[in-house]
Design an enzyme around this catalytic site. Sequence first.
Site, PDB file in Angstrom:
ATOM      1  N   ASP A   1       6.023   3.824   4.832  1.00 20.41           N
ATOM      2  CA  ASP A   1       6.951   2.752   5.589  1.00 20.41           C
ATOM      3  C   ASP A   1       6.706   1.788   4.768  1.00 20.41           C
ATOM      4  O   ASP A   1       7.397   0.713   5.215  1.00 20.41           O
ATOM      5  CB  ASP A   1       6.705   2.901   7.086  1.00 20.41           C
ATOM      6  CG  ASP A   1       5.197   2.454   7.455  1.00 20.41           C
ATOM      7  OD1 ASP A   1       4.403   3.026   6.420  1.00 20.41           O
ATOM      8  OD2 ASP A   1       4.688   1.933   8.316  1.00 20.41           O
ATOM      9  N   HIS A   2       6.177   1.589   3.819  1.00 15.41           N
ATOM     10  CA  HIS A   2       5.861   0.327   2.724  1.00 15.41           C
ATOM     11  C   HIS A   2       6.444   0.490   1.415  1.00 15.41           C
ATOM     12  O   HIS A   2       6.924  -0.549   0.730  1.00 15.41           O
ATOM     13  CB  HIS A   2       4.364  -0.133   2.768  1.00 15.41           C
ATOM     14  CG  HIS A   2       4.269  -0.619   4.114  1.00 15.41           C
ATOM     15  ND1 HIS A   2       4.074  -1.967   4.338  1.00 15.41           N
ATOM     16  CD2 HIS A   2       3.685  -0.110   5.268  1.00 15.41           C
ATOM     17  CE1 HIS A   2       3.714  -2.131   5.678  1.00 15.41           C
ATOM     18  NE2 HIS A   2       3.225  -0.931   6.111  1.00 15.41           N
TER      19      HIS A   2
ATOM     20  N   HIS B   1      -7.622  -1.032   5.724  1.00 18.32           N
ATOM     21  CA  HIS B   1      -6.313  -0.181   6.029  1.00 18.32           C
ATOM     22  C   HIS B   1      -6.353   1.272   5.335  1.00 18.32           C
ATOM     23  O   HIS B   1      -6.438   2.365   6.033  1.00 18.32           O
ATOM     24  CB  HIS B   1      -5.079  -0.835   5.925  1.00 18.32           C
ATOM     25  CG  HIS B   1      -3.952  -0.291   6.331  1.00 18.32           C
ATOM     26  ND1 HIS B   1      -3.759   0.022   7.579  1.00 18.32           N
ATOM     27  CD2 HIS B   1      -2.641   0.284   5.609  1.00 18.32           C
ATOM     28  CE1 HIS B   1      -2.411   0.859   7.856  1.00 18.32           C
ATOM     29  NE2 HIS B   1      -1.957   0.864   6.741  1.00 18.32           N
TER      30      HIS B   1
ATOM     31  N   HIS C   1       1.451   3.629   2.009  1.00 20.20           N
ATOM     32  CA  HIS C   1       2.151   4.334   3.139  1.00 20.20           C
ATOM     33  C   HIS C   1       3.776   4.358   2.979  1.00 20.20           C
ATOM     34  O   HIS C   1       4.244   3.155   2.345  1.00 20.20           O
ATOM     35  CB  HIS C   1       1.841   3.611   4.549  1.00 20.20           C
ATOM     36  CG  HIS C   1       0.462   4.091   4.970  1.00 20.20           C
ATOM     37  ND1 HIS C   1      -0.081   3.321   5.746  1.00 20.20           N
ATOM     38  CD2 HIS C   1      -0.116   5.235   5.022  1.00 20.20           C
ATOM     39  CE1 HIS C   1      -1.254   4.178   6.259  1.00 20.20           C
ATOM     40  NE2 HIS C   1      -0.975   5.348   5.843  1.00 20.20           N
TER      41      HIS C   1
ATOM     42  N   HIS D   1       6.461  -6.436  11.772  1.00 25.05           N
ATOM     43  CA  HIS D   1       5.789  -5.109  11.629  1.00 25.05           C
ATOM     44  C   HIS D   1       5.171  -5.096  13.077  1.00 25.05           C
ATOM     45  O   HIS D   1       3.968  -4.707  13.099  1.00 25.05           O
ATOM     46  CB  HIS D   1       4.867  -5.026  10.519  1.00 25.05           C
ATOM     47  CG  HIS D   1       4.493  -3.287  10.380  1.00 25.05           C
ATOM     48  ND1 HIS D   1       3.665  -2.678  11.227  1.00 25.05           N
ATOM     49  CD2 HIS D   1       5.083  -2.440   9.488  1.00 25.05           C
ATOM     50  CE1 HIS D   1       3.484  -1.442  10.604  1.00 25.05           C
ATOM     51  NE2 HIS D   1       4.300  -1.376   9.773  1.00 25.05           N
TER      52      HIS D   1
ATOM     53  N   HIS E   1       0.786  -1.247  -0.013  1.00 23.47           N
ATOM     54  CA  HIS E   1      -0.071  -0.113  -0.100  1.00 23.47           C
ATOM     55  C   HIS E   1       0.927   1.174   0.013  1.00 23.47           C
ATOM     56  O   HIS E   1       2.127   1.296   0.105  1.00 23.47           O
ATOM     57  CB  HIS E   1      -0.995  -0.067   1.187  1.00 23.47           C
ATOM     58  CG  HIS E   1      -0.410  -0.020   2.573  1.00 23.47           C
ATOM     59  ND1 HIS E   1       0.298  -0.943   2.927  1.00 23.47           N
ATOM     60  CD2 HIS E   1      -0.191   0.973   3.542  1.00 23.47           C
ATOM     61  CE1 HIS E   1       0.831  -0.821   4.290  1.00 23.47           C
ATOM     62  NE2 HIS E   1       0.245   0.394   4.604  1.00 23.47           N
TER      63      HIS E   1
ATOM     64  N   ASP F   1      -0.132  -4.133   5.765  1.00 30.46           N
ATOM     65  CA  ASP F   1      -0.988  -3.486   7.110  1.00 30.46           C
ATOM     66  C   ASP F   1      -2.472  -4.074   6.399  1.00 30.46           C
ATOM     67  O   ASP F   1      -2.783  -3.763   5.537  1.00 30.46           O
ATOM     68  CB  ASP F   1      -0.885  -2.149   7.392  1.00 30.46           C
ATOM     69  CG  ASP F   1       0.448  -1.737   7.687  1.00 30.46           C
ATOM     70  OD1 ASP F   1       1.269  -2.581   8.166  1.00 30.46           O
ATOM     71  OD2 ASP F   1       0.844  -0.383   7.754  1.00 30.46           O
TER      72      ASP F   1
ATOM     73  N   GLU G   1       1.190  -8.525   9.609  1.00 29.86           N
ATOM     74  CA  GLU G   1       1.754  -7.462  10.501  1.00 29.86           C
ATOM     75  C   GLU G   1       1.325  -7.718  11.982  1.00 29.86           C
ATOM     76  O   GLU G   1       0.428  -8.493  11.891  1.00 29.86           O
ATOM     77  CB  GLU G   1       1.262  -6.103  10.090  1.00 29.86           C
ATOM     78  CG  GLU G   1      -0.464  -6.132  10.053  1.00 29.86           C
ATOM     79  CD  GLU G   1      -0.846  -4.804  10.425  1.00 29.86           C
ATOM     80  OE1 GLU G   1      -0.106  -4.076  11.400  1.00 29.86           O
ATOM     81  OE2 GLU G   1      -1.931  -4.244  10.107  1.00 29.86           O
TER      82      GLU G   1
HETATM   83 ZN   LIG Z   1       0.106   1.297   6.502  1.00 27.10          ZN
END
Ligand SMILES: [Zn+2]
Lengths: 596, 705
Positions: A72-73, A157, A70, A414, A68, A178, A203
């Site tokens: 951090d991904h 999410h 975000h 995660h 996705h 996530d 996660e």
């Molecule tokens: Zn996320």
Amino acid sequence: MPEIKITPLGAGQDVGRSCILLSMGGKNIMLDCGMHMGYNDERRFPDFSYIVPEGPITSQIDCVIISHFHLDHCGALPYMSEMIGYTGPIYMTHPTKAIAPILLEDMRKVVVERKGESNFFTSQMIKDCIKKVTAVTLHQSVMVDNELEIKAYYAGHVLGAAMFWIRVGSQSVVYTGDYNMTPDRHLGAAWIDKCRPDLLITESTYATTIRDSKRCRERDFLKKVHECVEKGGKVLIPVFALGRAQELCILLETYWERMNLKYPVYFALGLTEKANNYYKMFITWTNQKIRKTFVQRNMFDFKHIKPFDKTYIDNPGAMVVFATPGMLHAGLSLNIFKKWAPYEQNMVIMPGFCVQGTVGHKILNGAKKVEFENRQVVEVKMAVEYMSFSAHADAKGIMQLIQYCEPKNVLLVHGEAQKMEFLKDKIEKEFKINCYMPANGETSVINTPTKLPVDVSLRLLKAEAVRYNALPPDPKRRRVVNGILCVKDNRLSLLDIDEVCDEIGINRHVIRFTSTVRFDDPGPAVKTAEKLKALLSEKLEGWTITISDGNISVESVLIKVEGDENTKSIYVSWTNQDEDLGSYILGLLQSMVQSS
Amino acid sequence: MKLYCLSSDASKPCFVLSFKELLIMLDCGLSAHSVLNFLPLPPVPSTRLASLPNYTPPHVNDPLLEGELKECCGRVFVDSIPEFCPPLDKVVDFSQLDVILISNYTCMMALPFITEDTGFKGQVYATEPTLQIGRFYLEELAEWVSGAGGGTGAAARRWKELLHVLPQPLSLAARPRSWRRLFAPAAVARSLARVRVVGYDEKVDIYGALDATAVSSGFCLGSANWVLRSAREKVAYVSGSSTLTTHPRPINQAALRGADLLILAALTQTPAHNPDHMLGDLCVHAAVTLRAGGCVLCPVYPSGVLYDLLECLSAHLDTAGLQHVPMYVVSPVADSSLAYSNILAEWVSVGKQARVYLPEEPFPHAALARAGRLRHARHLHDDAFSAEFRQPCVVFCGHPSLRFGAAVHLVELWANNPAHAIIFTEPDFPHTEALAPFQPLSMKAFHCPIDTSLNYSQANKLVRELRPRELALPDQYAPPPPHHHQAPRSVPLPHRHVAQLLAGQQAGARAAAARAGAARPVPTVVVRRGAARACGPRRRTARGSLGAALAAHAQAAARTLPAAPAADAQALRLAPLQAALSLRDNRLELLPAPPPPADPAAPPQPGGSGTGALPRLHWGALDVDALVRALAREGITDARVERSAAAPAEGGGTAAADSMSCIVHLPRHDTLVHVERHATHVFCEGRADVRQALRRALAAALPHV
Ligand SMILES: [Zn+2]
């Protein structure tokens, strides 16, 4: 036994950045390519030198999958494709492909333009990177190459978030990214079918939490915001431009409408309209209710929420401001925080998780003073509230997902080590399956059973079915087939004897045994035969025994009775493959003769 | 495998395929040609239509026929609620259907006839756009037909019994007794609620027996061809496909390649018209009409080509200096259809998709609506709409048959004015037939059919590229039978033309293939409505999986066959295998067999091989000398071989054949072994130990596994 190897380069017993290497069946797959928001040096990117210390990386990785948008991904993706030089395939969903470049650009501006870093990817690199992405739709089966297949499932999410099922040969893995198992105001709940993967990589952000009901949290949030503005306070809600922001906007919008409130609500950054446009266009990814009503009323057209201008920071009186970024690590939300923090009547509500090293993380841990790079110190007198609105699965949700897809092993990423331990324990006890939680740079090896495809003769199966159905029903009875396994051009087939002979062109040689038993039994031969049949029927439960013209047959075993009024010759004859049955029947007749 | 054809209209197909013990319906098209025999139902009362004279056939005095027929413009029409021609319901029991696969929204209008009140218990699969737009079509149809309040109660039925005395073309109506009125809205809703939504390239598991995958067919939003795959067989159903570049995702040909059976349906209905030229003509006719102050009426469906028309026509009017001309879409589902098309980012062409990433709507009609150039309304008589209605204008509305819907009213209104124009774009109805009840017509009528489905040369090219093992076609597309005087057929003339076209193409392909020395022409099966044809490969095996432990065990026991006359003896290995069967969700798995019963005296179990260690299959000829040596090793040393003259060899008197027939005599064990070419018969006394020794010796003298 073939194995699956997992090495987290990020998200191994931590929450900072997701990047997991998966190897199975000779394929190497990178799951997410995230960036750590808590660092300002090279530690923010995954350690790509782990994959290959030197030389091209492309030959080492068969594909990259992004779950996705975000950061951090996906934050390190342009770095990997444009600066490290990865040129292989990259997969993500359509909304992720549309939205990720906007967040990447936003972040790049903060890093390069505000913090003045130079060794960072450029706008053009982000564009070039996204051009290389193959967009996928939900449930579409995508063949990366002849052996590697991937498939996306809805993850909740954020808009476009997906879980990925990955298969090589008979081995399969599900990676969740996530996800969220409860629907919220704008997205549905994650869903997966009973795909029974060898491994589920999930996660575990909220591994130990069973969160109270969504409604309670929403009521709490609205109450706190309302109380603060009523007293003339300012409420800062740091959010990411896309995702939770839309959900909270819908929430405030409906509350303001219902309570007929007039306090100004602002959404910072020109992204609002654009962001909401993405939601309008990808409305098929939102929840049922929004999809059903979008023709009449688009939930993303807000009446009460107005765009924010920087000059409003110093405006007197109450207001509510949504500002980016979400963890107070840079940008406008941090600027507003610095101005509002020293006043007691104000409030900051952190609606999501904050990684270590961010201002958000510090104040959530009770810091009363925050120091900045230029020695500036800000006193925190404002109220600091944490409300978990980030849509991750809680312990209950994770257990639910395991129940849905029935994996043979689970691997946790995660999350924080301690919490993972707790969940690992729970999973192993409840599902009786192995659970792993490798740290960054550590490799978990999971053994999987192999299965080879085999073509089974319908004739064998039908014969088995006839036998099986002739028996009284017994769910515990094992079904058994007996045939010849034929390996031809590396293809396996299980055939019956005649089919093997046809298939490979050989002439069968039939071996038959015949023995004679003498039996003193007065009366016609037919009577004796009937007596024998009764005996066999009693002893041979489940076998089909037929009698015609005084000849009894069971499978290839033939029994014939001849003789005069007193003494009979019983011929028992069987082919080689029915040796067990033939010799059993012969033995039976022999002992019958002896005992009479 | 068996294929049934239930539709007489190849562009509104309905097949049933029996495959792997499943009954799979492919599409359920509703033929609407029948409605042309009925009087138009005006949405607002029309004095002209209300005052038509009754028609009574000469010399017929049948009170039941009273009021059923009206004469209009020199033709006879049925004055009743229009009826449609659903798929045949006598050939296949709909309650036995396992699955219905729908290829696109033009091929699903009969769904309620199949699934409601028939005992249907199966699953229906379609893509999301197919379901949504199909719903719009069905809802619009229901509203046009029922909302018009036409017909006077009971359906006209008597005329169907008197066809022979009625004038043409009514007398040519095909099987009118099987025609049905449209279903109730509740039935439509129930029927659509059964549909399960699938995405492109999503493998749908059909009861564990096979996978069905919808792949893009390039014809309209969400349109799909279906690929059915079992472990060994592949069937491709190609229906409503387009190789042209329009707004939907392009056709995915790769997925269709190499099928055992290719079923081809819903080719173009207007093979003589190039869709691009027609679109160009339409723009020109429209511009000319508008410039002269006339209005343009396009009788259309509420989705599909309509989107292209809006895009192209608005662009053309811009360049022609007519950007002030308003465009109206009138349909009960206009708002939904226009809004919905703009949220289907994942189903549109790459060009349109790129716009979504900006983010802008994929279709320009949202922008046209915002600019006020495009308006839509549920009905012509909506107050807000009538207030802003300006002329000259372009109106898009249904129904293309001109038997119901807003178009009926507009034709009535504009028919006498030569400044106006009606432009037919939908290919489903012959435009002269559609206009028959409105004659004489002063407004201009243009025929610009836009059918983007495959034409015959495209279809032939596709078949050549896909290389199926077998091709199945509805009879309209097939070459006429060689003796047509023997087989009177009711194929209408244009179809026969089509058939010959395709036949010609095939002959051409054959010739080309012959010249190139390439593949032979594809064997073709032709299915006629109501008929069933066997097709596809015959199965002898089922696909299962074998666990590693069992495979290793078998590997250890396997024996290579160097002597076997197979092409590659090295690659051929055999091993006896006993395995436990696991059947879960129709998936077959072979697991290690349960251990033999602990008690050796217990009777053997059916199907088990008991000890399992003994050879199961012998082949070839017995080596008698080897047998004698092996018996000696077992301690049986008295073997005496008698060449038997009494057992003649099959092959005749050669020495080799003779040597195969003999008797081995073991006098001390009272045993005779009759050896023949393909069989050995052991007559022995009942001693088990002797028999086991014999078995081992025989195994040493014969190839076996
Ligand atoms: Zn996320």
